[in-house]
Design a protein around this motif. Structure first.
Motif, PDB file in Angstrom:
ATOM      1  N   ASP A 199      -7.003 -20.916 -50.524  1.00 32.62           N
ATOM      2  CA  ASP A 199      -6.076 -21.162 -51.613  1.00 32.62           C
ATOM      3  C   ASP A 199      -6.251 -22.588 -52.117  1.00 32.62           C
ATOM      4  O   ASP A 199      -6.227 -23.542 -51.347  1.00 32.62           O
ATOM      5  N   ILE A 200      -6.395 -22.720 -53.406  1.00 34.36           N
ATOM      6  CA  ILE A 200      -6.669 -24.035 -53.995  1.00 34.36           C
ATOM      7  C   ILE A 200      -5.503 -24.991 -53.786  1.00 34.36           C
ATOM      8  O   ILE A 200      -5.693 -26.181 -53.542  1.00 34.36           O
ATOM      9  N   ASN A 201      -4.299 -24.489 -53.840  1.00 33.49           N
ATOM     10  CA  ASN A 201      -3.139 -25.360 -53.687  1.00 33.49           C
ATOM     11  C   ASN A 201      -3.027 -25.925 -52.278  1.00 33.49           C
ATOM     12  O   ASN A 201      -2.414 -26.973 -52.082  1.00 33.49           O
ATOM     13  N   ASN A 202      -3.588 -25.249 -51.299  1.00 32.68           N
ATOM     14  CA  ASN A 202      -3.520 -25.730 -49.928  1.00 32.68           C
ATOM     15  C   ASN A 202      -4.646 -26.705 -49.594  1.00 32.68           C
ATOM     16  O   ASN A 202      -4.658 -27.270 -48.506  1.00 32.68           O
ATOM     17  N   GLN A 203      -5.581 -26.876 -50.520  1.00 32.86           N
ATOM     18  CA  GLN A 203      -6.674 -27.819 -50.292  1.00 32.86           C
ATOM     19  C   GLN A 203      -6.159 -29.247 -50.476  1.00 32.86           C
ATOM     20  O   GLN A 203      -5.210 -29.483 -51.224  1.00 32.86           O
ATOM     21  N   PRO A 204      -6.763 -30.215 -49.806  1.00 28.12           N
ATOM     22  CA  PRO A 204      -6.402 -31.619 -50.058  1.00 28.12           C
ATOM     23  C   PRO A 204      -6.673 -31.963 -51.517  1.00 28.12           C
ATOM     24  O   PRO A 204      -7.508 -31.343 -52.165  1.00 28.12           O
ATOM     25  N   LEU A 205      -5.964 -32.923 -52.028  1.00 26.01           N
ATOM     26  CA  LEU A 205      -6.051 -33.265 -53.439  1.00 26.01           C
ATOM     27  C   LEU A 205      -7.482 -33.608 -53.856  1.00 26.01           C
ATOM     28  O   LEU A 205      -7.924 -33.250 -54.943  1.00 26.01           O
ATOM     29  N   ALA A 206      -8.213 -34.259 -52.987  1.00 29.99           N
ATOM     30  CA  ALA A 206      -9.591 -34.628 -53.321  1.00 29.99           C
ATOM     31  C   ALA A 206     -10.510 -33.412 -53.364  1.00 29.99           C
ATOM     32  O   ALA A 206     -11.539 -33.427 -54.033  1.00 29.99           O
ATOM     33  N   GLN A 231      -9.536 -30.267 -54.354  1.00 30.86           N
ATOM     34  CA  GLN A 231      -9.107 -29.253 -55.310  1.00 30.86           C
ATOM     35  C   GLN A 231     -10.084 -29.030 -56.464  1.00 30.86           C
ATOM     36  O   GLN A 231     -10.359 -27.886 -56.803  1.00 30.86           O
ATOM     37  N   PRO A 232     -10.642 -30.083 -57.069  1.00 28.49           N
ATOM     38  CA  PRO A 232     -11.614 -29.821 -58.150  1.00 28.49           C
ATOM     39  C   PRO A 232     -12.827 -29.033 -57.654  1.00 28.49           C
ATOM     40  O   PRO A 232     -13.302 -28.134 -58.335  1.00 28.49           O
ATOM     41  N   LYS A 233     -13.294 -29.351 -56.458  1.00 23.18           N
ATOM     42  CA  LYS A 233     -14.430 -28.614 -55.899  1.00 23.18           C
ATOM     43  C   LYS A 233     -14.039 -27.169 -55.628  1.00 23.18           C
ATOM     44  O   LYS A 233     -14.820 -26.248 -55.903  1.00 23.18           O
ATOM     45  N   ALA A 234     -12.832 -26.951 -55.127  1.00 23.30           N
ATOM     46  CA  ALA A 234     -12.380 -25.589 -54.853  1.00 23.30           C
ATOM     47  C   ALA A 234     -12.261 -24.792 -56.147  1.00 23.30           C
ATOM     48  O   ALA A 234     -12.606 -23.611 -56.194  1.00 23.30           O
ATOM     49  N   ILE A 235     -11.795 -25.427 -57.204  1.00 27.45           N
ATOM     50  CA  ILE A 235     -11.693 -24.759 -58.499  1.00 27.45           C
ATOM     51  C   ILE A 235     -13.077 -24.383 -59.013  1.00 27.45           C
ATOM     52  O   ILE A 235     -13.297 -23.266 -59.498  1.00 27.45           O
ATOM     53  N   MET A 236     -14.010 -25.303 -58.905  1.00 27.22           N
ATOM     54  CA  MET A 236     -15.379 -25.022 -59.348  1.00 27.22           C
ATOM     55  C   MET A 236     -16.017 -23.925 -58.506  1.00 27.22           C
ATOM     56  O   MET A 236     -16.729 -23.058 -59.030  1.00 27.22           O
ATOM     57  N   ASP A 237     -15.784 -23.943 -57.197  1.00 25.20           N
ATOM     58  CA  ASP A 237     -16.327 -22.896 -56.334  1.00 25.20           C
ATOM     59  C   ASP A 237     -15.762 -21.529 -56.696  1.00 25.20           C
ATOM     60  O   ASP A 237     -16.479 -20.535 -56.737  1.00 25.20           O
ATOM     61  N   LYS A 238     -14.468 -21.485 -56.985  1.00 25.34           N
ATOM     62  CA  LYS A 238     -13.837 -20.217 -57.362  1.00 25.34           C
ATOM     63  C   LYS A 238     -14.406 -19.717 -58.682  1.00 25.34           C
ATOM     64  O   LYS A 238     -14.727 -18.531 -58.816  1.00 25.34           O
ATOM     65  N   ALA A 239     -14.560 -20.607 -59.650  1.00 23.15           N
ATOM     66  CA  ALA A 239     -15.107 -20.214 -60.945  1.00 23.15           C
ATOM     67  C   ALA A 239     -16.550 -19.737 -60.803  1.00 23.15           C
ATOM     68  O   ALA A 239     -16.947 -18.740 -61.416  1.00 23.15           O
ATOM     69  N   THR A 240     -17.326 -20.431 -59.995  1.00 25.88           N
ATOM     70  CA  THR A 240     -18.709 -20.033 -59.770  1.00 25.88           C
ATOM     71  C   THR A 240     -18.783 -18.664 -59.114  1.00 25.88           C
ATOM     72  O   THR A 240     -19.596 -17.820 -59.490  1.00 25.88           O
ATOM     73  N   THR A 241     -17.919 -18.417 -58.144  1.00 22.52           N
ATOM     74  CA  THR A 241     -17.891 -17.125 -57.472  1.00 22.52           C
ATOM     75  C   THR A 241     -17.519 -16.016 -58.447  1.00 22.52           C
ATOM     76  O   THR A 241     -18.130 -14.943 -58.443  1.00 22.52           O
ATOM     77  N   GLN A 242     -16.543 -16.272 -59.303  1.00 21.43           N
ATOM     78  CA  GLN A 242     -16.139 -15.269 -60.288  1.00 21.43           C
ATOM     79  C   GLN A 242     -17.257 -15.006 -61.290  1.00 21.43           C
ATOM     80  O   GLN A 242     -17.496 -13.861 -61.668  1.00 21.43           O
ATOM     81  N   LEU A 243     -17.952 -16.053 -61.721  1.00 20.19           N
ATOM     82  CA  LEU A 243     -19.063 -15.866 -62.641  1.00 20.19           C
ATOM     83  C   LEU A 243     -20.188 -15.065 -62.000  1.00 20.19           C
ATOM     84  O   LEU A 243     -20.786 -14.187 -62.624  1.00 20.19           O
ATOM     85  N   ASP A 244     -20.491 -15.381 -60.742  1.00 17.92           N
ATOM     86  CA  ASP A 244     -21.538 -14.656 -60.039  1.00 17.92           C
ATOM     87  C   ASP A 244     -21.186 -13.181 -59.884  1.00 17.92           C
ATOM     88  O   ASP A 244     -22.032 -12.305 -60.089  1.00 17.92           O
ATOM     89  N   SER A 245     -19.947 -12.895 -59.534  1.00 18.48           N
ATOM     90  CA  SER A 245     -19.545 -11.494 -59.366  1.00 18.48           C
ATOM     91  C   SER A 245     -19.535 -10.775 -60.707  1.00 18.48           C
ATOM     92  O   SER A 245     -19.930  -9.613 -60.792  1.00 18.48           O
ATOM     93  N   ALA A 246     -19.121 -11.454 -61.774  1.00 16.54           N
ATOM     94  CA  ALA A 246     -19.145 -10.835 -63.102  1.00 16.54           C
ATOM     95  C   ALA A 246     -20.574 -10.543 -63.539  1.00 16.54           C
ATOM     96  O   ALA A 246     -20.854  -9.487 -64.115  1.00 16.54           O
ATOM     97  N   GLN A 247     -21.488 -11.452 -63.246  1.00 16.83           N
ATOM     98  CA  GLN A 247     -22.896 -11.237 -63.576  1.00 16.83           C
ATOM     99  C   GLN A 247     -23.457 -10.063 -62.784  1.00 16.83           C
ATOM    100  O   GLN A 247     -24.208  -9.247 -63.319  1.00 16.83           O
ATOM    101  N   GLN A 248     -23.089  -9.955 -61.517  1.00 15.30           N
ATOM    102  CA  GLN A 248     -23.545  -8.848 -60.691  1.00 15.30           C
ATOM    103  C   GLN A 248     -23.017  -7.514 -61.228  1.00 15.30           C
ATOM    104  O   GLN A 248     -23.755  -6.535 -61.306  1.00 15.30           O
ATOM    105  N   ILE A 249     -21.750  -7.492 -61.618  1.00 14.82           N
ATOM    106  CA  ILE A 249     -21.160  -6.269 -62.174  1.00 14.82           C
ATOM    107  C   ILE A 249     -21.851  -5.895 -63.479  1.00 14.82           C
ATOM    108  O   ILE A 249     -22.157  -4.728 -63.731  1.00 14.82           O
ATOM    109  N   GLU A 250     -22.143  -6.903 -64.302  1.00 13.22           N
ATOM    110  CA  GLU A 250     -22.827  -6.637 -65.567  1.00 13.22           C
ATOM    111  C   GLU A 250     -24.217  -6.065 -65.314  1.00 13.22           C
ATOM    112  O   GLU A 250     -24.640  -5.122 -65.983  1.00 13.22           O
TER     113      GLU A 250
END
Length: 101
Positions: free
Chosen positions: A62-69, A71-90
């Motif tokens: 969960d991004i909110n449970n990550q340390p403040l420093a 959080q940006p990396k966790a957000i980017m990792d989540k977005a990258t994972t979603q993009l990868d899964s969307a590309q795989q589905i496509e």
């Protein structure tokens, strides 16, 4: 140009534009529905793959449970994972369409 044919021409143009807007709006709504269902399917695939493969604790990811420093990396990792899964589905859909033809 006389006034009566000009008014008829204007009314005909308005009807044509209204018809075009209705058809275009329906097509746009259908595309939005497909996009929403794809997003839902992608989210389901992400949840299924993360729980089945690695058994990661949800509070750790969960991004909110990550340390403040972190959080940006966790957000980017989540977005990258979603993009990868969307590309795989496509790609899977393209393969299914290719097999159907």
């Amino acid at each position: 140009m006389q006034l009566k044919p000009f008014i008829i021409l204007i009314l005909l143009a308005m009807v044509l534009l209204l018809g075009f807007n209705i058809i275009n709006g329906n097509r746009h709504e259908n595309n939005r529905a497909v996009t929403v269902s794809t997003d839902t399917l992608a989210d389901t695939n992400i949840v299924n793959s993360s729980t089945a493969d690695s058994k990661i604790d949800s509070s750790a990811t969960d991004i909110n449970n990550q340390p403040l420093a972190e959080q940006p990396k966790a957000i980017m990792d989540k977005a990258t994972t979603q993009l990868d899964s969307a590309q795989q589905i496509e790609n899977e859909r393209l393969q299914q369409m290719g097999d159907a033809q």
